[in-house]
Design an enzyme around this catalytic site. Structure first.
Site, PDB file in Angstrom:
ATOM      1  N   ALA A 118     -32.456 -21.504 -50.796  1.00  0.00           N
ATOM      2  CA  ALA A 118     -31.058 -21.051 -50.725  1.00  0.00           C
ATOM      3  C   ALA A 118     -30.196 -21.989 -49.890  1.00  0.00           C
ATOM      4  O   ALA A 118     -29.344 -21.549 -49.142  1.00  0.00           O
ATOM      5  CB  ALA A 118     -30.983 -19.621 -50.167  1.00  0.00           C
ATOM      6  N   GLY A 119     -30.435 -23.295 -50.066  1.00  0.00           N
ATOM      7  CA  GLY A 119     -29.695 -24.259 -49.278  1.00  0.00           C
ATOM      8  C   GLY A 119     -28.868 -25.225 -50.090  1.00  0.00           C
ATOM      9  O   GLY A 119     -28.314 -26.181 -49.555  1.00  0.00           O
ATOM     10  N   LYS A 175     -32.675 -31.987 -54.798  1.00  0.00           N
ATOM     11  CA  LYS A 175     -31.521 -32.806 -55.168  1.00  0.00           C
ATOM     12  C   LYS A 175     -30.422 -32.624 -54.136  1.00  0.00           C
ATOM     13  O   LYS A 175     -30.302 -31.588 -53.469  1.00  0.00           O
ATOM     14  CB  LYS A 175     -31.001 -32.459 -56.563  1.00  0.00           C
ATOM     15  N   ASP A 213     -29.207 -26.905 -62.882  1.00  0.00           N
ATOM     16  CA  ASP A 213     -29.811 -28.024 -62.155  1.00  0.00           C
ATOM     17  C   ASP A 213     -31.215 -28.372 -62.642  1.00  0.00           C
ATOM     18  O   ASP A 213     -31.790 -29.382 -62.215  1.00  0.00           O
ATOM     19  CB  ASP A 213     -29.891 -27.710 -60.649  1.00  0.00           C
TER      20      ASP A 213
END
Length: 302
Positions: free
Chosen positions: A100-101, A10, A140
């Site tokens: 981890a972005g 996303k 999320d």
């Protein structure tokens, strides 16, 4: 017998952040879009729950969670608690969403695990219960189940699909260096001591999505956390300048970073911008994606 579920990354087209509440959390108003970067999760029969992960060449596997601490384990436990039975399987995760972005790769895996384990064991969990379990795994995860383009409220876990008439093309540039989400929020609080408790409505971006025009959407993109992220990581500010100079309609930090996304006019335009950004950065990972795409869904029954 095996079953494979695909779940998408996303990006945040809008992220409005309220002032910290007494419980320390922030009320969010966000617009999510699922884009064509995917993790595939395959389940097969097993006496216990095991999880093995294979990562794409551009992903550093050192950032994967330790065995037993994967969101897949938590998804299986949540289903087991709901149905009062063991939920076991051999699980293989083929990961292409950067870790981890700010692209919700872990959330995608959680959504894929809920759906795959439910279907594999024929648990017949209703949609409302799946969404409730998803919210318990992370803010999320419900969107990763729903996909498309949607409004997220609360902590982002209350998801409402939006009318989106566009076909949007993005250049996605993750960072090899991670970023602390709590640090970004703390710096945002310092920068915005006057922030309202509840962010304003997303009227401008909702209208742009309904119109389906890339330049309208480019003008409406907004992230309240962006300035805090850019203060902490000036290299991201330089990256956004490079992307716009390469022809992108707009560059934006997605969520709390460090991934930056660039909206383009078309697939060809996105490939041109991606090529320029790749040439400008030594060993920089540059991906092209389109959206909106579907949420977690079955792609193969073996």
């Amino acid at each position: 017998m095996s079953l494979t579920v695909r779940a998408a990354a996303k990006i945040n087209l809008l992220l409005g952040v309220g002032a910290p509440r007494p419980d320390g959390f922030h009320t969010l108003v966000t617009v999510y879009q699922a884009v064509s970067l995917y993790d595939d999760l395959t389940v097969s029969a097993g006496d216990d729950l095991t999880v093995e992960t294979t990562v794409a060449p551009y992903i550093d596997g050192a950032h994967l969670p330790a065995p037993g601490h994967n969101i897949v384990d938590r998804a299986a436990a949540a289903l087991a608690d709901l149905h009062g039975r063991a939920v076991t399987a051999g699980v293989e995760v083929d990961k292409s969403i950067p870790i981890a972005g700010g692209l919700a790769g872990g959330s995608a895996d959680g959504a894929a695990a809920l759906l795959a384990l439910d279907r594999f064991h024929d648990l017949r969990t209703c949609d409302d219960d799946l969404l409730r379990l998803a919210a318990g795994l992370g803010s999320d995860v419900p969107f990763a189940l729903v996909g498309g383009t949607a409004l997220g409220e609360g902590h982002g876990e209350v998801v409402t699909p939006l009318d989106d008439r566009g076909s949007w093309w993005w250049v996605v540039v993750p960072s090899a260096e991670g970023m602390s989400t709590p640090a970004v929020y703390r710096h945002y609080d310092e920068l915005r001591p006057d922030a309202p408790l509840v962010p304003g409505p997303p009227d401008e971006i909702v209208a742009a999505l309904a119109a389906g025009e890339p330049r309208d959407l480019a003008a409406a993109l907004h992230n309240d956390l962006e300035q805090a992220a850019l203060d902490l990581r000036p290299d991201l500010a330089q990256l956004i300048v490079e992307g716009v100079d390469a022809g992108a309609l707009r560059g934006l930090v997605s969520g709390s970073g460090p991934t930056c996304v660039f909206l383009c006019e078309s697939a060809e335009h996105a490939r041109t911008v991606a090529g320029a950004l790749s040439a400008a950065g030594d060993q920089r990972v540059v991906l092209v994606a389109h959206g909106p795409v579907a949420g977690a869904h079955v792609v193969d029954r073996g």
